[in-house]
Design a protein around this motif. Sequence first.
Motif, mmCIF file in Angstrom:
data_model
loop_
_atom_site.group_PDB
_atom_site.id
_atom_site.type_symbol
_atom_site.label_atom_id
_atom_site.label_comp_id
_atom_site.label_asym_id
_atom_site.label_seq_id
_atom_site.Cartn_x
_atom_site.Cartn_y
_atom_site.Cartn_z
ATOM 1 N N HIS A 205 0.802 -1.057 -0.199
ATOM 2 C CA HIS A 205 0.010 -0.008 0.037
ATOM 3 C C HIS A 205 0.968 1.208 -0.015
ATOM 4 O O HIS A 205 0.432 2.245 0.531
ATOM 5 N N GLY A 206 2.157 1.072 -0.460
ATOM 6 C CA GLY A 206 2.734 2.402 -0.621
ATOM 7 C C GLY A 206 3.560 2.800 0.221
ATOM 8 O O GLY A 206 3.579 2.421 1.351
ATOM 9 N N GLY A 212 3.043 6.280 -4.295
ATOM 10 C CA GLY A 212 1.555 5.585 -4.299
ATOM 11 C C GLY A 212 1.670 4.174 -4.896
ATOM 12 O O GLY A 212 2.807 3.718 -5.012
ATOM 13 N N SER A 213 0.618 3.643 -5.119
ATOM 14 C CA SER A 213 0.479 2.318 -5.741
ATOM 15 C C SER A 213 1.226 2.204 -6.985
ATOM 16 O O SER A 213 0.902 3.228 -7.841
ATOM 17 N N ALA A 218 2.301 9.936 -5.649
ATOM 18 C CA ALA A 218 1.126 10.041 -5.388
ATOM 19 C C ALA A 218 0.331 11.738 -5.301
ATOM 20 O O ALA A 218 1.262 12.491 -5.245
ATOM 21 N N ASP A 219 -0.869 11.565 -5.887
ATOM 22 C CA ASP A 219 -1.449 13.216 -5.698
ATOM 23 C C ASP A 219 -1.707 13.528 -4.524
ATOM 24 O O ASP A 219 -1.449 12.761 -3.404
ATOM 25 N N ALA A 221 -4.466 13.913 -2.783
ATOM 26 C CA ALA A 221 -5.475 13.021 -2.057
ATOM 27 C C ALA A 221 -4.876 11.895 -1.830
ATOM 28 O O ALA A 221 -5.202 11.365 -0.730
ATOM 29 N N GLU A 222 -4.132 10.914 -2.824
ATOM 30 C CA GLU A 222 -3.561 9.958 -2.136
ATOM 31 C C GLU A 222 -2.748 9.929 -1.200
ATOM 32 O O GLU A 222 -2.664 9.070 -0.255
ATOM 33 N N GLN A 225 -4.343 10.271 2.049
ATOM 34 C CA GLN A 225 -4.680 8.767 2.545
ATOM 35 C C GLN A 225 -3.788 7.870 3.020
ATOM 36 O O GLN A 225 -3.965 7.138 3.861
ATOM 37 N N LEU A 226 -2.720 7.861 2.366
ATOM 38 C CA LEU A 226 -1.514 6.980 2.597
ATOM 39 C C LEU A 226 -1.147 7.600 4.058
ATOM 40 O O LEU A 226 -0.669 6.710 5.120
ATOM 41 N N ASP A 229 -3.311 6.019 6.297
ATOM 42 C CA ASP A 229 -3.141 4.479 6.704
ATOM 43 C C ASP A 229 -1.777 4.253 7.375
ATOM 44 O O ASP A 229 -1.909 2.911 7.552
#
Length: 364
Positions: A205-206, A212-213, A218-219, A221-222, A225-226, A229
């Motif tokens: 999951h990065g 990111g994935s 990652a942008d 938003a991602e 989220q990371l 997480d």
Amino acid sequence: MKAVIEGIRIAGLRAVVPPQRHSFVEDPGPFTVEEARKLAATIGVQERRILPPPYCASDLCLAAAEGLMEQLGWDPATVEVLVFVSQDADYVLPATACIMQHRLGLPTSAAAFDVPLGCSGYVYGLWIAARLLGGSSAKRALVLCGDNPTRHLHPEDRATLPLFGDAGSATALEVDEAAAPIPVVTGTDGAGAPHIFVKAGGKRHGLIPAVGSGGRIADEAEAAQLERDSRLTLNGAEVFSFTLRAVPPLLREAMEHAGTDVDGIDRFILHQANAFMLEHLRKRIKAPADRFVIDMQGFGNTSSASIPLAICHSMGAQVAAGPVKTLMAGFGVGWSWGAMVAELGPIPEPRVVDLPEGYPVLAV
């Protein structure tokens, strides 16, 4: 699974904690004062030790190992097994144990590796190291257990903030043909994996903060989220249900495997998850309160270090006089569990010490 460790003794223990303290009773943060007081009374944590950057769990364990070898009078050249049990490795690679081997001055013939287990890790670490000693030319081993879970906590997560603290430990093992056998029981149920979980940070999951994935950047938003997480999530209801379901049978099986019962155990030392849970377990197996260790008031739940920390803090003089027949059991994240019945002592008195000011960081 059942096993028996033979011809190996526990020669010494030491725990090291950060000097930095935090109490939600004194500084309630996201809680009201009344909420903080009720939480402290329920979970049994008045204050926790917080490890500041740039220090890591390895630094606490390294300080514990250095102090323990000095106390025992061990020449580092005589230690040929080093097992570092932690969910908080310094780097993705190399294994932190390799760097520790060099810093401690252990011989290049030593076997050194990491074991990424948490709550059950102390029992597993002792078992692994003992089996390595029993099947090789090595005579001495160090099992270093430590975590800094406070770095995984979200500052607004009321379920985890008051509970976890940071600590490191060192346990010395030595070949001794006269040592009493140590029966071991272990188990795993990976169905419980999502209930104590840090989702991001590995390859699945990065990596934090920007990858990111698929390895792309990652942008925004991602990345956000990371970040979420990368924090610890804990499903308290599932953890409690698992504990009451799995741990009493584990303790009974360990005692049966050792040919004893509750009356034959001098001290019960379980993973210091929280006082409320431990008291339920004590009642389930009908263990006397004066022989059942609940000692997390000043430290919190310290994951893999909680059992050796509790021994060093609450049983030092007793173990020094020894022998003390102990039932040690770890359980939790994974789900993973393990228990052993071992005679501790007489050994040099185990101690809990603060990480010295200015202690050099273990880094490459």
